[in-house]
Design an enzyme around this catalytic site. Sequence first.
Site, PDB file in Angstrom:
ATOM      1  N   CYS A  34     -11.219  27.465  -0.629  1.00 11.27           N
ATOM      2  CA  CYS A  34     -12.307  28.062  -1.389  1.00 11.27           C
ATOM      3  C   CYS A  34     -12.680  27.138  -2.538  1.00 11.27           C
ATOM      4  CB  CYS A  34     -11.797  29.397  -1.924  1.00 11.27           C
ATOM      5  SG  CYS A  34     -12.765  30.058  -3.239  1.00 11.27           S
ATOM      6  N   GLY A  42      -8.484  31.192  -2.799  1.00 11.68           N
ATOM      7  CA  GLY A  42      -8.198  30.727  -1.434  1.00 11.68           C
ATOM      8  C   GLY A  42      -7.994  29.224  -1.322  1.00 11.68           C
ATOM      9  N   GLY A  53     -11.881  33.552  -5.444  1.00 10.21           N
ATOM     10  CA  GLY A  53     -11.608  32.174  -5.846  1.00 10.21           C
ATOM     11  C   GLY A  53     -10.225  31.597  -5.619  1.00 10.21           C
TER      12      GLY A  53
END
EC number: 1.7.1.7
Length: 347
Positions: free
Chosen positions: A186, A183, A181
Amino acid sequence: MRIEQDLKLGFKDVLFRPKRSTLKSRSQVELTRDFTFKHSGRQWSGVPIIAANMDSVGSFEMAASLAKHGVMTAVHKHYTVEDWAGFIESNEATVLNNAMVSTGTSEADFQKTKDIMALTDDLIFICIDIANGYSEHLVEYVQKVRAEFPDKVISAGNVVTGDMVEELILAGADIVKVGIGPGSVCTTRVKTGVGYPQLSAIIECADAAHGLGGRIIGDGGCACAGDVAKAFGGGADFVMLGGMLAGHVESGGEIIHQDGKAFMKFYGMSSQSAMDKHSGGVANYRAAEGKTVLLPFRGEVDNTIQDIMGGIRSTCTYVGAAHLKELTKRATFIRVLEQENNVYGKE
Ligand code: 5GP
């Protein structure tokens, strides 16, 4: 239902506390690390930064450029075996030693990895990568790849907790990739509500891995060189970068011209863009968990990687670490409620 009350930290929640040091200059800092990996027994020496296996970052061109700096590239999994054969033919052993072959966990992925690895002995890293590393299937797949490639360095992920790091190492992984999570492209935390603040994930997973002689990659969430240094300070053996290395000539993204300026498309590997390109669209049982963004085109990656390495060297001088390996021992993080001063905009 249960609530864990311990505070979990991200990069933005801390700064390094400076320490007295005998180092006079950044040039005295050594960023190269030497590793001997647990299962494969392989040795590798280099700067433990890795370009992410995303198709607008981890290209063959990126691998060739970054290898000049001793930096690794996890080459994305969408090249064919023939593409790999061409890449191997036109590059020396140093580039190949610094390239990871990425794979998913299907039967077809397994066969393709075997075909690529059969092309040359100079490829030594295999990166088994799925978004949710908590699946039992990943553990079984790691065992299967380890049995097939006893002397290759195997990385597996992604996970964020010590229990799963241990399970993957015991199944045969030399390295575990950590991050769910954080990124830049993301959207997992928004779409699913799942995640773990990345600095705490690194600290906890490094502790679990090192106890067993394994290594970790801190994957995702670094927005600046200071974050990369914090990841190493937290105990990451390697740090993987997507967004920070995207938008360059070597990134392999599409260049788009708008209002006289050049931009490059960068997208998550679970985004609509990636699924349209590689899987014929988003399947109706799932949601895209990645964004597509336009980044200002930044030219060649050389300057960027030097800038990142310069920043980390500087961190090391502030805390008195002559070698990157010492950074985590020398690190004291202070919790903060502010980072940089943005009065004249963001750096
Ligand atoms: P960055 O350095 O850009 O912050 O993070 C890069 C990492 O983000 C990648 O190495 C990978 O782990 C993760 N990532 C890449 N694409 C996606 C995506 O579409 N969805 C999610 N959840 N993570 C992604």
